[in-house]
Design a protein around this motif. Sequence first.
Motif, PDB file in Angstrom:
ATOM      1  N   PRO A  39      -2.944 -63.587  52.180  1.00 14.24           N
ATOM      2  CA  PRO A  39      -3.804 -63.142  53.151  1.00 14.24           C
ATOM      3  C   PRO A  39      -3.349 -61.500  53.584  1.00 14.24           C
ATOM      4  O   PRO A  39      -3.943 -60.844  53.616  1.00 14.24           O
ATOM      5  N   SER A  40      -1.792 -61.516  53.909  1.00 12.93           N
ATOM      6  CA  SER A  40      -1.397 -60.198  54.087  1.00 12.93           C
ATOM      7  C   SER A  40      -1.470 -59.105  53.028  1.00 12.93           C
ATOM      8  O   SER A  40      -1.584 -57.919  53.251  1.00 12.93           O
ATOM      9  N   TYR A  41      -1.353 -59.813  51.736  1.00  8.39           N
ATOM     10  CA  TYR A  41      -1.526 -58.714  50.741  1.00  8.39           C
ATOM     11  C   TYR A  41      -2.619 -58.348  50.419  1.00  8.39           C
ATOM     12  O   TYR A  41      -3.044 -57.023  50.229  1.00  8.39           O
ATOM     13  N   GLU A  42      -3.757 -59.283  50.781  1.00  5.61           N
ATOM     14  CA  GLU A  42      -5.230 -58.557  50.511  1.00  5.61           C
ATOM     15  C   GLU A  42      -5.385 -57.679  51.604  1.00  5.61           C
ATOM     16  O   GLU A  42      -6.453 -56.818  51.479  1.00  5.61           O
ATOM     17  N   ALA A  43      -4.947 -58.026  52.856  1.00  2.00           N
ATOM     18  CA  ALA A  43      -5.107 -57.064  53.869  1.00  2.00           C
ATOM     19  C   ALA A  43      -4.886 -55.535  53.561  1.00  2.00           C
ATOM     20  O   ALA A  43      -5.255 -54.643  53.866  1.00  2.00           O
ATOM     21  N   PHE A  44      -3.284 -55.650  53.120  1.00  2.00           N
ATOM     22  CA  PHE A  44      -2.755 -54.450  52.588  1.00  2.00           C
ATOM     23  C   PHE A  44      -3.379 -53.664  51.733  1.00  2.00           C
ATOM     24  O   PHE A  44      -3.696 -52.386  51.718  1.00  2.00           O
ATOM     25  N   ALA A  45      -3.938 -54.425  50.437  1.00  5.90           N
ATOM     26  CA  ALA A  45      -4.935 -53.848  49.278  1.00  5.90           C
ATOM     27  C   ALA A  45      -5.962 -53.196  50.078  1.00  5.90           C
ATOM     28  O   ALA A  45      -6.428 -52.158  49.703  1.00  5.90           O
ATOM     29  N   ALA A  46      -6.767 -53.959  51.089  1.00  3.79           N
ATOM     30  CA  ALA A  46      -8.002 -53.218  51.670  1.00  3.79           C
ATOM     31  C   ALA A  46      -7.740 -51.934  52.402  1.00  3.79           C
ATOM     32  O   ALA A  46      -8.424 -51.041  52.316  1.00  3.79           O
ATOM     33  N   SER A  47      -6.578 -51.867  53.145  1.00  2.85           N
ATOM     34  CA  SER A  47      -6.102 -50.676  53.771  1.00  2.85           C
ATOM     35  C   SER A  47      -5.812 -49.650  52.827  1.00  2.85           C
ATOM     36  O   SER A  47      -5.785 -48.418  53.483  1.00  2.85           O
ATOM     37  N   GLU A  48      -5.326 -50.086  51.707  1.00  2.23           N
ATOM     38  CA  GLU A  48      -5.025 -48.755  50.599  1.00  2.23           C
ATOM     39  C   GLU A  48      -6.223 -48.352  49.994  1.00  2.23           C
ATOM     40  O   GLU A  48      -6.046 -47.715  48.863  1.00  2.23           O
ATOM     41  N   GLY A  49      -7.290 -49.356  49.988  1.00  7.00           N
ATOM     42  CA  GLY A  49      -8.578 -48.949  49.168  1.00  7.00           C
ATOM     43  C   GLY A  49      -8.319 -49.364  47.849  1.00  7.00           C
ATOM     44  O   GLY A  49      -8.721 -48.563  46.756  1.00  7.00           O
ATOM     45  N   ALA A  50      -7.423 -50.321  47.632  1.00 11.67           N
ATOM     46  CA  ALA A  50      -7.089 -50.802  46.226  1.00 11.67           C
ATOM     47  C   ALA A  50      -7.418 -52.195  45.761  1.00 11.67           C
ATOM     48  O   ALA A  50      -7.595 -52.853  46.881  1.00 11.67           O
ATOM     49  N   SER A  51      -7.418 -52.418  44.581  1.00 13.87           N
ATOM     50  CA  SER A  51      -7.734 -54.013  44.545  1.00 13.87           C
ATOM     51  C   SER A  51      -6.341 -54.764  44.194  1.00 13.87           C
ATOM     52  O   SER A  51      -5.384 -54.222  43.742  1.00 13.87           O
ATOM     53  N   PRO A  52      -6.446 -56.032  44.611  1.00 12.64           N
ATOM     54  CA  PRO A  52      -5.037 -56.706  44.770  1.00 12.64           C
ATOM     55  C   PRO A  52      -4.666 -56.894  43.462  1.00 12.64           C
ATOM     56  O   PRO A  52      -3.342 -57.502  43.160  1.00 12.64           O
ATOM     57  N   ALA A  53      -5.294 -56.859  42.373  1.00 11.77           N
ATOM     58  CA  ALA A  53      -5.160 -57.616  41.087  1.00 11.77           C
ATOM     59  C   ALA A  53      -4.399 -56.223  40.467  1.00 11.77           C
ATOM     60  O   ALA A  53      -3.775 -56.573  39.231  1.00 11.77           O
ATOM     61  N   ASP A  54      -4.342 -55.165  40.964  1.00 14.65           N
ATOM     62  CA  ASP A  54      -3.203 -53.960  40.380  1.00 14.65           C
ATOM     63  C   ASP A  54      -1.882 -54.143  40.713  1.00 14.65           C
ATOM     64  O   ASP A  54      -1.477 -54.052  41.894  1.00 14.65           O
ATOM     65  N   PRO A  55      -1.075 -54.354  39.550  1.00 15.54           N
ATOM     66  CA  PRO A  55       0.142 -54.810  39.882  1.00 15.54           C
ATOM     67  C   PRO A  55       1.018 -53.495  40.657  1.00 15.54           C
ATOM     68  O   PRO A  55       2.131 -53.789  41.179  1.00 15.54           O
ATOM     69  N   ALA A  56       0.538 -52.297  40.466  1.00 12.24           N
ATOM     70  CA  ALA A  56       1.123 -50.985  40.928  1.00 12.24           C
ATOM     71  C   ALA A  56       1.137 -51.170  42.610  1.00 12.24           C
ATOM     72  O   ALA A  56       1.993 -50.659  43.122  1.00 12.24           O
ATOM     73  N   LEU A  57       0.405 -52.260  43.049  1.00 13.15           N
ATOM     74  CA  LEU A  57       0.198 -52.184  44.556  1.00 13.15           C
ATOM     75  C   LEU A  57       1.428 -53.187  45.151  1.00 13.15           C
ATOM     76  O   LEU A  57       1.702 -52.913  46.316  1.00 13.15           O
ATOM     77  N   LEU A  58       2.090 -53.952  44.158  1.00 12.78           N
ATOM     78  CA  LEU A  58       2.988 -54.786  44.600  1.00 12.78           C
ATOM     79  C   LEU A  58       4.198 -54.082  45.291  1.00 12.78           C
ATOM     80  O   LEU A  58       4.757 -54.607  46.422  1.00 12.78           O
TER      81      LEU A  58
END
Length: 341
Positions: free
Chosen positions: A283-302
Amino acid sequence: MRPDTPAENVDHAAEAARLERTSGLYPEDAEALLLRAAAHLELSGDRPAATRLYDRLLSSAATGSPGLENPSLVRALKASNLWEYDHEAEARAIIDGVRAASPRDPAPWVIVAEALESHDELEAAHETFTEGARLLLTDVPEPPYSTHPLLYGRHRVRRMLGLAHDEWDALADTLHTMPVSLDELHDPKRVWSLGSDDPADLEAEISRLRAELGAYREALSRPFPVAMLHWPADELTELLQAYPPLAAEYPSYEEHLATIEAALRELASSGTPNLGVVPGTVPSYEAFAASEGASPADPALLPQYATTLAARGRAVAWPPQRGAVCWCGSQRAYGECHGRE
Ligand SMILES: [Zn+2]
Ligand SMILES: [Zn+2]
């Protein structure tokens, strides 16, 4: 997996802006996030902007609500930063205040002592390291990891002053696990060899000193860990079910854990200070992805997610204290789990 922050190739100004933005989303973690943003501003060379962030933190605490978690740390960093761009008198006054406040956290002691040391105030640096050690290490059987820089810094300054080893110096020698021993690293003769007539000698010596000083400065501006992201087993399962493309990053849970430990050991052996492990949740990863306007499936976000968690103070220091449980959550002692040779 990558550590969150490769030291090189960081756009410090952009990273500072991102951390400031994030602090708006997590006001409860603003202190840690803004300190890290200020460190990036210092590294970018914009010291006045860093001072403005330190002042913002100090004045928000003065005017009210929650108060700072570690006001001495903010003051110490502010002083160290000010002295670097010719605000010596102000820096000295703040340093005196930090010493008088006797903080129970080693970081402010180390930062103000190193500020004195880097401006050739060796006697005052020695007194400061010693005050901190006396306060934090008297009758402490096993010095916590966070106090090691206090002992190492004191050891270094005492070598420069030509003082003989005392008990704390001997302790510093036993705690230091880098390939080069503290005594060699802090050998004053090495510094004195700057008096050599051979230009090649001099040049080699100066570049060694620079590299060493650079490492100190970096450790100084980063009183927070370089953290590896750890997904607990159930979180990892959920993550890979929801975002199958990430399976390439995490072939199995066991391998995920082994990779974290191996990466941390490699960073430690290359002299990277302040290492840590930071646990993620879906859940916190999904919230982070949303705040960055990115998809959680993008490994560059990790790695960015790990940086943000670490900047919010969620990382656990690595390696664990002797006898403590492993970072992986197995409840076994670190030495019998991922800490095994
Ligand atoms: Zn020694
Ligand atoms: Zn383990």
